[in-house]
Design a protein around this motif. Structure first.
Motif, PDB file in Angstrom:
ATOM      1  N   GLN A  81       0.798  -1.231   0.000  1.00  0.00           N
ATOM      2  CA  GLN A  81       0.000   0.000   0.000  1.00  0.00           C
ATOM      3  C   GLN A  81       0.832   1.284   0.000  1.00  0.00           C
ATOM      4  O   GLN A  81       0.370   2.354   0.406  1.00  0.00           O
ATOM      5  N   ARG A  82       2.082   1.174  -0.431  1.00  0.00           N
ATOM      6  CA  ARG A  82       2.938   2.357  -0.569  1.00  0.00           C
ATOM      7  C   ARG A  82       3.601   2.304  -1.933  1.00  0.00           C
ATOM      8  O   ARG A  82       3.697   1.239  -2.548  1.00  0.00           O
ATOM      9  N   PRO A  83       4.117   3.465  -2.392  1.00  0.00           N
ATOM     10  CA  PRO A  83       4.971   3.393  -3.586  1.00  0.00           C
ATOM     11  C   PRO A  83       6.136   2.440  -3.289  1.00  0.00           C
ATOM     12  O   PRO A  83       6.612   2.381  -2.148  1.00  0.00           O
ATOM     13  N   THR A  84       6.569   1.687  -4.286  1.00  0.00           N
ATOM     14  CA  THR A  84       7.705   0.785  -4.070  1.00  0.00           C
ATOM     15  C   THR A  84       8.934   1.617  -3.687  1.00  0.00           C
ATOM     16  O   THR A  84       8.988   2.827  -3.928  1.00  0.00           O
ATOM     17  N   THR A  85       9.894   0.960  -3.083  1.00  0.00           N
ATOM     18  CA  THR A  85      11.030   1.680  -2.488  1.00  0.00           C
ATOM     19  C   THR A  85      11.826   2.460  -3.539  1.00  0.00           C
ATOM     20  O   THR A  85      12.241   3.594  -3.295  1.00  0.00           O
ATOM     21  N   HIS A  86      12.021   1.877  -4.719  1.00  0.00           N
ATOM     22  CA  HIS A  86      12.787   2.599  -5.746  1.00  0.00           C
ATOM     23  C   HIS A  86      12.000   3.794  -6.278  1.00  0.00           C
ATOM     24  O   HIS A  86      12.590   4.788  -6.688  1.00  0.00           O
ATOM     25  N   VAL A  87      10.661   3.693  -6.277  1.00  0.00           N
ATOM     26  CA  VAL A  87       9.847   4.842  -6.697  1.00  0.00           C
ATOM     27  C   VAL A  87      10.011   5.978  -5.679  1.00  0.00           C
ATOM     28  O   VAL A  87      10.154   7.147  -6.049  1.00  0.00           O
ATOM     29  N   ALA A  88      10.040   5.633  -4.418  1.00  0.00           N
ATOM     30  CA  ALA A  88      10.121   6.650  -3.364  1.00  0.00           C
ATOM     31  C   ALA A  88      11.543   7.169  -3.138  1.00  0.00           C
ATOM     32  O   ALA A  88      11.730   8.343  -2.802  1.00  0.00           O
ATOM     33  N   GLY A 124      14.536   6.132  -5.198  1.00  0.00           N
ATOM     34  CA  GLY A 124      15.498   5.925  -6.288  1.00  0.00           C
ATOM     35  C   GLY A 124      16.062   4.511  -6.227  1.00  0.00           C
ATOM     36  O   GLY A 124      16.096   3.879  -5.178  1.00  0.00           O
ATOM     37  N   GLN A 125      16.504   4.042  -7.388  1.00  0.00           N
ATOM     38  CA  GLN A 125      16.959   2.653  -7.479  1.00  0.00           C
ATOM     39  C   GLN A 125      18.194   2.358  -6.639  1.00  0.00           C
ATOM     40  O   GLN A 125      18.277   1.319  -5.984  1.00  0.00           O
ATOM     41  N   ALA A 126      19.163   3.265  -6.664  1.00  0.00           N
ATOM     42  CA  ALA A 126      20.418   2.993  -5.954  1.00  0.00           C
ATOM     43  C   ALA A 126      20.155   2.822  -4.462  1.00  0.00           C
ATOM     44  O   ALA A 126      20.596   1.848  -3.842  1.00  0.00           O
ATOM     45  N   THR A 127      19.409   3.759  -3.887  1.00  0.00           N
ATOM     46  CA  THR A 127      19.130   3.696  -2.452  1.00  0.00           C
ATOM     47  C   THR A 127      18.260   2.485  -2.119  1.00  0.00           C
ATOM     48  O   THR A 127      18.438   1.854  -1.067  1.00  0.00           O
ATOM     49  N   ALA A 128      17.345   2.146  -3.006  1.00  0.00           N
ATOM     50  CA  ALA A 128      16.508   0.968  -2.781  1.00  0.00           C
ATOM     51  C   ALA A 128      17.370  -0.293  -2.714  1.00  0.00           C
ATOM     52  O   ALA A 128      17.229  -1.114  -1.797  1.00  0.00           O
ATOM     53  N   ILE A 129      18.276  -0.435  -3.670  1.00  0.00           N
ATOM     54  CA  ILE A 129      19.148  -1.617  -3.697  1.00  0.00           C
ATOM     55  C   ILE A 129      20.033  -1.653  -2.448  1.00  0.00           C
ATOM     56  O   ILE A 129      20.177  -2.692  -1.797  1.00  0.00           O
TER      57      ILE A 129
END
Lengths: 307, 307
Positions: free
Chosen positions: B110-117, B119-124
């Motif tokens: 129920q939230r934007p995915t982590t890379h959407v919120a 960025g991809q680098a920080t999500a990874i």
């Protein structure tokens, strides 16, 4: 084989029992063993892991760990396995650092980067598999007492975690603009390179059974070695792809000691770290000669030892 | 508190000592504790980790682990910590599965995915930090004998590794076209979901001190529960974002039991897995009532329990 025990405190013998090049060969062979692929592993996944892990490398961290541990015959394999775990973690970090969303690098260890060769998804999954494998290897070290295994896992987890290697990469990718002072650069170099150098050396010292005060000296030595190594790497970034074996001039828009003060000052800083590393190495009481040989060889690429 | 000990073999008391909803609250609080951020952690990194880990979730794996372990007072925190480690690994896998190079999902929990919120680098990097933290938590469980800690780490590493969760995702992303038979779908569902369900339940059984034959029953139970859960999830993919709390119809071009045989047959398979899970649960001798409640609640989303 070394005449000193894995559990002995210090070596009285200063002769270089182990040549770093010979240890590196042992590491290479053991890494290959660890990637013997069981049924059920997708070929693309194991292919990406082998591509990244078995590419040409100096194997600085596992060799350093081994030279600090200075294992007796019969303990060699165990020490190599812990070194392989550290190298897997390091390789996983390289795969991720090279991704398009991070450094977007095309070449690494004289090969196309893993995502260039296997695609981003497989590269990321290969990195995760390597990282996980590292902890699995440590947990499964049958010859090492379980409390020591737990301690090794803790050292490795702390080095990689959110205030270690991962923090360094996050700052490098998203916080680099704020890194402009020499102390900030040292801190970033510490996170990017120092923590895993220190973890490798500390894991070797733990396997050797060193006392806490000696372990502190080993950590201090490895910290300076790591900072020297990172500074040499920044100098290398100003060389050619042929020399570096990877993309160069990736740091053109980043502040490093080289961009801030020029190559001369960076080389001077690097040499100071080497001197500090050598002082701490002597204080640790471990056999210094092989480690000094290792330092000289790995810093050659940055030409820190040629003058 | 439960009247059975963490080290006792079986419970004679079939009363539901623990309500899964109450355990879930304990898990939530403990996850939050674990993400209390020390100085030196980049705010973006800890932000991404919190975003992903603390988003609304049923916490199926840590609750399952807890209900299997059925800890005595004084052991609750330790069992929660191991559950948090499993949830961190699971969350890391979700962050990575959602990346543009994998499922390219926009919504999760129920939230934007982590890379959407973030960025991809920080999500990874957040995923790596969570994964590493999981192994650090297990290594640092002071109240658990070191050999048990090593065993828990091994179970977790094996579940995630190149012939586990990571293999499942690799096949899902790059090998899905070859998955067309029911047995292949079962195998993929096993890798994607079953292995971590089984690891969670097994870790609970290890903490409880169950004998090997009972652990085998716990594993069998969790395997069927995981397969039921994955089939229910495939059914959920045909519902709406509002119901699912994440992107739906992501599997439109993938073969699942639902696409292969239709929802009716998939529901029938799911119900068979539930029946098999319940039989193995009884054979394991653990307190079945709370676990049955958990199964009923988490499978509700796929409406497997409404008829």
């Amino acid at each position: 084989m070394s005449s000193t025990g894995m559990l002995s405190g210090t070596s009285q013998n200063t002769a270089p029992h182990w040549d770093p090049a010979a240890v590196r060969q042992l590491v290479e062979a053991r890494l290959d063993d660890h990637l013997t692929t069981p049924a059920g592993v997708p070929a693309t996944l194991s292919g990406a892991m082998r591509h990244a892990l078995l590419a040409p490398s100096k194997r600085v961290r596992p060799v350093l760990l081994f030279l600090v541990a200075e294992p007796e015959e019969g303990q060699t394999q165990t020490v190599l396995d812990v070194g392989c775990a550290v190298e897997m973690v390091h390789t996983a970090s390289l795969i991720l650092d090279d991704l398009p969303c991070m450094d977007d690098a095309q070449m690494r260890r004289q090969r196309p980067t893993t995502h260039v060769a296997f695609g981003q998804a497989t590269a990321i999954l290969g990195a995760i598999a390597l990282l996980t494998r590292a902890f699995g290897i440590i947990a499964g070290l049958d010859d090492v007492p379980a409390p020591t295994r737990a301690r090794l896992a803790q050292v490795l987890a702390d080095a990689v975690g959110w205030d270690g290697l991962v923090a360094g990469q996050e700052i490098d990718v998203n916080g680099r603009a704020a890194v402009v002072e020499p102390l900030q650069i040292d801190q970033l170099n510490w996170l990017k390179t120092g923590v895993l150098f220190v973890a490798a050396a500390e894991m070797g010292a733990i396997l050797r059974g060193l006392e806490d005060d000696k372990i502190a000296s080993v950590r201090e030595f490895a910290r300076h070695f790591g900072l020297a190594f990172q500074t040499a790497d920044d100098l290398l970034d100003k060389s050619s792809v042929a020399v570096a074996g990877k993309d160069v001039n990736k740091d053109a828009d980043k502040t490093t000691l080289v961009t801030l003060f020029g190559a001369g000052k960076a080389e001077q800083t690097c040499r100071q770290h080497i001197a500090d590393a050598e002082a701490a190495l002597l204080a640790s009481g471990i056999n210094a000669a092989p480690v000094r040989t290792l330092m000289a060889r790995v810093l050659e690429a940055g030409r820190m030892t040629q003058k």
